[in-house]
Design an enzyme around this catalytic site. Structure first.
Site, mmCIF file in Angstrom:
data_model
loop_
_atom_site.group_PDB
_atom_site.id
_atom_site.type_symbol
_atom_site.label_atom_id
_atom_site.label_comp_id
_atom_site.label_asym_id
_atom_site.label_seq_id
_atom_site.Cartn_x
_atom_site.Cartn_y
_atom_site.Cartn_z
ATOM 1 N N ASP A 1 9.572 16.459 -61.412
ATOM 2 C CA ASP A 1 9.655 15.667 -60.187
ATOM 3 C C ASP A 1 9.359 16.541 -58.968
ATOM 4 O O ASP A 1 9.285 17.772 -59.057
ATOM 5 C CB ASP A 1 10.993 14.926 -60.087
ATOM 6 C CG ASP A 1 12.197 15.834 -59.961
ATOM 7 O OD1 ASP A 1 12.119 16.831 -59.224
ATOM 8 O OD2 ASP A 1 13.230 15.541 -60.592
ATOM 9 N N ARG A 2 9.193 15.910 -57.842
ATOM 10 C CA ARG A 2 8.749 16.601 -56.623
ATOM 11 C C ARG A 2 9.676 17.746 -56.225
ATOM 12 O O ARG A 2 9.246 18.781 -55.720
ATOM 13 C CB ARG A 2 8.639 15.581 -55.480
ATOM 14 C CG ARG A 2 7.862 16.073 -54.278
ATOM 15 C CD ARG A 2 7.727 14.985 -53.231
ATOM 16 N NE ARG A 2 8.943 14.790 -52.473
ATOM 17 C CZ ARG A 2 9.316 15.557 -51.446
ATOM 18 N NH1 ARG A 2 8.567 16.552 -51.042
ATOM 19 N NH2 ARG A 2 10.442 15.310 -50.815
#
Length: 195
Positions: free
Chosen positions: A44-45
């Site tokens: 994820d980011r």
């Protein structure tokens, strides 16, 4: 001939070919002019660390398909504490919100503890801004967790199930492939696939 790369994925970068809002991991590989390259799985980011990139679709599938149960190890920093009972629960499976079955067995190692004021300066500014209002003496735990699944936001959700809030997460290995610690965030290198 196929190609295999490891990227030290930086915070804030998304696992995509392109994105309108954020930098994409494939932006780092444009100079190679290889449209067949793609990420092996996702981070994820807000998660940093080891991300593999390849143009070998069969190997990509082998590394990511749940049936192959490849071990993935992460370093985490979380607000909260982890008791022996919490660790036992994580290692034997927790029920994630919205799930019907327990997570697969995991391995958890607590490396140390601190308080929020001690770790705040080392965190990404975006995270600092989100958690700044918590009390400076809030307990913080550091550790490593190894899982064989790849559910969405799995580590964050597992730790949340035992009342911990992840504030920093970095993948350091997949199977026998370790992140080269000499790679700075955003740097990558080619490696030889052994198996």
């Amino acid at each position: 001939m196929y190609h295999y790369y490891m990227l030290n994925k930086p915070y804030g970068c998304v696992c995509a070919r392109r994105d309108d809002r954020y930098p994409a991991v494939m932006d780092y590989f444009t100079e190679l002019n290889n449209p067949c390259l793609s990420p092996v799985g996702r981070l994820d980011r807000a998660t940093e660390g080891l991300l593999l990139i390849t143009d070998d679709g069969v190997w990509n599938q082998e590394m990511t398909h749940p049936d192959h149960r490849k071990e993935k190890t992460y370093e985490f920093t979380a607000m909260g504490t982890l008791s022996d009972a919490d660790i036992h629960q994580l290692e034997n499976g927790v029920l994630l919100k919205g799930a019907r079955t327990l997570t697969a067995p995991a391995r958890v190692q607590v490396i140390g503890t601190s308080v929020l004021s001690g770790v705040l300066p080392s965190l990404h500014p975006e995270i600092q801004a989100k958690i700044r209002r918590n009390r400076p003496g809030h307990p913080v735990v550091f550790g490593q967790i190894t899982v064989t699944e790849g559910k969405k936001h799995q580590i964050r959700r597992m730790l949340k199930a035992v009342r911990c809030c992840v504030i920093s997460l970095k993948r350091i290995s997949i199977d026998s492939i370790m992140l080269d610690e000499s790679l700075k965030p955003g740097e990558w290198k080619e490696f030889l696939k052994i198996h």
